[in-house]
Design a protein around this motif. Structure first.
Motif, PDB file in Angstrom:
ATOM      1  N   GLU A 115      44.754  31.609  36.496  1.00 24.65           N
ATOM      2  CA  GLU A 115      44.192  30.360  37.013  1.00 24.65           C
ATOM      3  C   GLU A 115      42.787  30.131  36.461  1.00 24.65           C
ATOM      4  O   GLU A 115      42.413  28.987  36.153  1.00 24.65           O
ATOM      5  N   ALA A 116      42.028  31.204  36.325  1.00 27.70           N
ATOM      6  CA  ALA A 116      40.673  31.090  35.772  1.00 27.70           C
ATOM      7  C   ALA A 116      40.725  30.608  34.322  1.00 27.70           C
ATOM      8  O   ALA A 116      39.912  29.765  33.904  1.00 27.70           O
ATOM      9  N   ILE A 117      41.676  31.137  33.563  1.00 29.60           N
ATOM     10  CA  ILE A 117      41.841  30.698  32.176  1.00 29.60           C
ATOM     11  C   ILE A 117      42.210  29.224  32.133  1.00 29.60           C
ATOM     12  O   ILE A 117      41.623  28.422  31.388  1.00 29.60           O
ATOM     13  N   ASP A 118      43.182  28.848  32.953  1.00 30.67           N
ATOM     14  CA  ASP A 118      43.676  27.467  32.954  1.00 30.67           C
ATOM     15  C   ASP A 118      42.618  26.466  33.404  1.00 30.67           C
ATOM     16  O   ASP A 118      42.613  25.314  32.969  1.00 30.67           O
ATOM     17  N   SER A 119      41.713  26.918  34.271  1.00 34.65           N
ATOM     18  CA  SER A 119      40.732  25.998  34.848  1.00 34.65           C
ATOM     19  C   SER A 119      39.710  25.502  33.825  1.00 34.65           C
ATOM     20  O   SER A 119      39.193  24.385  33.944  1.00 34.65           O
ATOM     21  N   GLY A 120      39.392  26.324  32.853  1.00 36.58           N
ATOM     22  CA  GLY A 120      38.379  25.959  31.884  1.00 36.58           C
ATOM     23  C   GLY A 120      36.957  26.033  32.414  1.00 36.58           C
ATOM     24  O   GLY A 120      36.009  25.597  31.745  1.00 36.58           O
ATOM     25  N   ASN A 121      36.787  26.608  33.594  1.00 34.34           N
ATOM     26  CA  ASN A 121      35.470  26.642  34.238  1.00 34.34           C
ATOM     27  C   ASN A 121      34.717  27.953  34.024  1.00 34.34           C
ATOM     28  O   ASN A 121      33.610  28.105  34.549  1.00 34.34           O
ATOM     29  N   PHE A 122      35.300  28.874  33.267  1.00 35.65           N
ATOM     30  CA  PHE A 122      34.677  30.179  33.078  1.00 35.65           C
ATOM     31  C   PHE A 122      34.660  30.513  31.591  1.00 35.65           C
ATOM     32  O   PHE A 122      35.626  30.253  30.879  1.00 35.65           O
ATOM     33  N   GLU A 123      33.570  31.096  31.140  1.00 35.09           N
ATOM     34  CA  GLU A 123      33.428  31.399  29.716  1.00 35.09           C
ATOM     35  C   GLU A 123      33.956  32.777  29.350  1.00 35.09           C
ATOM     36  O   GLU A 123      34.220  33.048  28.172  1.00 35.09           O
ATOM     37  N   THR A 124      34.070  33.650  30.344  1.00 33.60           N
ATOM     38  CA  THR A 124      34.577  34.998  30.091  1.00 33.60           C
ATOM     39  C   THR A 124      35.504  35.425  31.217  1.00 33.60           C
ATOM     40  O   THR A 124      35.402  34.940  32.346  1.00 33.60           O
ATOM     41  N   LEU A 125      36.385  36.371  30.889  1.00 33.00           N
ATOM     42  CA  LEU A 125      37.256  37.009  31.873  1.00 33.00           C
ATOM     43  C   LEU A 125      37.110  38.518  31.721  1.00 33.00           C
ATOM     44  O   LEU A 125      37.256  39.049  30.616  1.00 33.00           O
ATOM     45  N   GLN A 126      36.815  39.202  32.820  1.00 29.06           N
ATOM     46  CA  GLN A 126      36.813  40.660  32.824  1.00 29.06           C
ATOM     47  C   GLN A 126      38.016  41.129  33.637  1.00 29.06           C
ATOM     48  O   GLN A 126      38.185  40.726  34.792  1.00 29.06           O
ATOM     49  N   PHE A 127      38.854  41.955  33.010  1.00 26.83           N
ATOM     50  CA  PHE A 127      40.138  42.325  33.607  1.00 26.83           C
ATOM     51  C   PHE A 127      40.494  43.750  33.193  1.00 26.83           C
ATOM     52  O   PHE A 127      40.115  44.204  32.116  1.00 26.83           O
ATOM     53  N   PRO A 128      41.237  44.499  34.049  1.00 24.79           N
ATOM     54  CA  PRO A 128      41.664  45.837  33.643  1.00 24.79           C
ATOM     55  C   PRO A 128      42.544  45.776  32.399  1.00 24.79           C
ATOM     56  O   PRO A 128      43.496  45.001  32.333  1.00 24.79           O
ATOM     57  N   PHE A 129      42.219  46.594  31.412  1.00 26.18           N
ATOM     58  CA  PHE A 129      42.961  46.560  30.152  1.00 26.18           C
ATOM     59  C   PHE A 129      42.796  47.901  29.453  1.00 26.18           C
ATOM     60  O   PHE A 129      41.685  48.362  29.208  1.00 26.18           O
ATOM     61  N   CYS A 130      43.920  48.536  29.157  1.00 26.93           N
ATOM     62  CA  CYS A 130      43.919  49.821  28.465  1.00 26.93           C
ATOM     63  C   CYS A 130      45.258  49.966  27.775  1.00 26.93           C
ATOM     64  O   CYS A 130      46.059  49.029  27.756  1.00 26.93           O
ATOM     65  N   TYR A 131      45.544  51.135  27.213  1.00 28.08           N
ATOM     66  CA  TYR A 131      46.790  51.264  26.466  1.00 28.08           C
ATOM     67  C   TYR A 131      48.026  51.381  27.362  1.00 28.08           C
ATOM     68  O   TYR A 131      49.155  51.492  26.871  1.00 28.08           O
ATOM     69  N   LEU A 132      47.830  51.277  28.675  1.00 26.51           N
ATOM     70  CA  LEU A 132      48.970  51.156  29.586  1.00 26.51           C
ATOM     71  C   LEU A 132      49.305  49.689  29.845  1.00 26.51           C
ATOM     72  O   LEU A 132      50.145  49.381  30.682  1.00 26.51           O
ATOM     73  N   ALA A 133      48.651  48.789  29.131  1.00 25.45           N
ATOM     74  CA  ALA A 133      48.832  47.356  29.355  1.00 25.45           C
ATOM     75  C   ALA A 133      50.301  46.950  29.238  1.00 25.45           C
ATOM     76  O   ALA A 133      51.015  47.397  28.331  1.00 25.45           O
ATOM     77  N   THR A 134      50.716  46.102  30.165  1.00 27.33           N
ATOM     78  CA  THR A 134      52.068  45.560  30.156  1.00 27.33           C
ATOM     79  C   THR A 134      52.057  44.197  29.470  1.00 27.33           C
ATOM     80  O   THR A 134      51.009  43.694  29.048  1.00 27.33           O
ATOM     81  N   ASP A 135      53.212  43.569  29.411  1.00 25.35           N
ATOM     82  CA  ASP A 135      53.302  42.232  28.818  1.00 25.35           C
ATOM     83  C   ASP A 135      52.415  41.237  29.564  1.00 25.35           C
ATOM     84  O   ASP A 135      51.916  40.280  28.971  1.00 25.35           O
ATOM     85  N   VAL A 136      52.225  41.463  30.877  1.00 25.22           N
ATOM     86  CA  VAL A 136      51.393  40.561  31.669  1.00 25.22           C
ATOM     87  C   VAL A 136      49.961  40.573  31.168  1.00 25.22           C
ATOM     88  O   VAL A 136      49.349  39.518  30.931  1.00 25.22           O
ATOM     89  N   GLU A 137      49.387  41.769  30.998  1.00 28.33           N
ATOM     90  CA  GLU A 137      48.005  41.872  30.528  1.00 28.33           C
ATOM     91  C   GLU A 137      47.855  41.361  29.103  1.00 28.33           C
ATOM     92  O   GLU A 137      46.872  40.694  28.770  1.00 28.33           O
TER      93      GLU A 137
END
Length: 341
Positions: free
Chosen positions: A148-170
């Motif tokens: 939703e944050a991506i779609d909104s266009g109101n934020f310049e960055t996203l900080q999210f859990p991401f590592c080599y266990l990432a799934t298709d969702v991440e």
């Protein structure tokens, strides 16, 4: 040191970045020394938060005289304009600065309403107009809020859990953020400490050139580790691919990431540690968990109220009470074999 454009912010930050949450646990003198050493070795991006006790104060002291040479991001979990405005003012004081490069909303359960004059977003906009902050981002552990944050266009960055266990969702979130020209900041690159091959973690991040991982650093040896990998420009190898494949088979799925949003527990259970005990026993030195203290901690699970408040707050949708019961069974079996080692 490799530099990354942090999306539409146009900030240029080092691909090897410094996560300052762990410096809460060390003295101010040690923290200042560690941070300055990171800077002296080329790291220019440091991430902290209002909620990280004295982390901002330690960074502020470390950056005296070099403020214009570093990029600082901090966060507020405030839910209204007044609280966020207060947090920003406090962050400025603690960080010994008159501006924050990147201000982030800290893991909100839902996006702040940009049209609410008394809401948290209004505080960020006002602070930006005054020059107190330069860019607005968001952190989250919930993929749907992140999207939703991506779609909104109101934020310049996203900080999210991401590592080599990432799934298709991440991975999809990353692609969508890149398409929106949002900077993508990776937290939990070691999956809360469950991943113990730094070279594999580093090499994975090199495969995603627009991702900026913030490595949580507390000790000199940890900093040395990331600096050495950066100096050698560690790339993916067949050996590291095997490590990753083994870990993915063992860890992908129903495991606790230790984000802590399940707390507090009304039964006093240390959920973030207890809910991943099976992995900790087999992936880290296990003897500390054979103590009387940890035996008592694990057996608090027997007092679980099954109120499901932990499950309702888990951003990964885990059935936490059931997972805790499995962990206790596994712990008792392991304890019976290894308690006298």
């Amino acid at each position: 040191m490799k530099m990354v454009r942090l999306g539409k912010t146009e900030l240029m930050v080092t691909k090897t970045a410094f996560g300052a949450l762990p410096i809460q646990r060390i003295s101010k003198a040690d923290a200042v020394k560690l941070v300055r050493r990171a800077f002296d070795n080329g790291i220019n991006y440091f991430d902290t938060a209002n909620a990280y006790t004295d982390s901002e104060e330690k960074l502020g002291e470390a950056f005296d005289g070099i403020r214009d040479k570093v990029v600082i991001s901090t966060k507020s979990g405030g839910k209204d304009k007044a609280t966020v405005a207060k947090h920003i003012e406090l962050s400025l004081q603690r960080l010994h600065t008159d501006y924050i490069d990147l201000f982030q909303f800290h893991n909100p359960a839902e996006l702040p309403d940009i049209n609410d004059p008394d809401g948290p977003y209004a505080a960020a906009l006002e602070a930006k107009e005054k020059g107190y902050i330069r860019h607005i981002g968001i952190t989250n552990h919930r993929w749907w809020v992140a999207q939703e944050a991506i779609d909104s266009g109101n934020f310049e960055t996203l900080q999210f859990p991401f590592c080599y266990l990432a799934t298709d969702v991440e991975l999809k979130l990353l692609r969508n953020a890149e398409a929106a020209d949002m900077g993508f900041i990776a937290m939990k690159g070691l999956s809360g400490g469950l991943l113990n091959n730094a070279a594999a973690c580093y090499a994975f991040m090199q495969q995603h050139p627009n991702v900026v991982p913030i490595w949580g650093i507390q000790h000199e040896w940890e900093l040395d580790q990331w600096l050495e990998l950066t100096k050698n420009d560690q790339q993916m190898t067949d050996e590291l691919k095997e490590v990753i494949e083994k870990d993915r088979k063992e860890l992908v799925g129903n495991f606790c990431r230790s984000c802590g949003y399940c707390l507090p527990c009304p039964a006093g259970i240390d959920i973030p540690q207890s809910a991943r005990m099976a992995q900790l026993l087999r992936r880290s030195p296990y003897k500390p968990y054979m103590s009387d203290e940890w035996y008592a901690k694990m057996h608090k699970i027997e007092g679980c109220l099954h109120c499901n408040s932990c499950s309702s707050r888990c951003p990964y949708g885990l059935d936490t009470p059931s997972l805790l019961q499995l962990m206790l069974k596994d712990y008792d079996e392991f304890y019976a074999i290894h308690k006298n080692d």
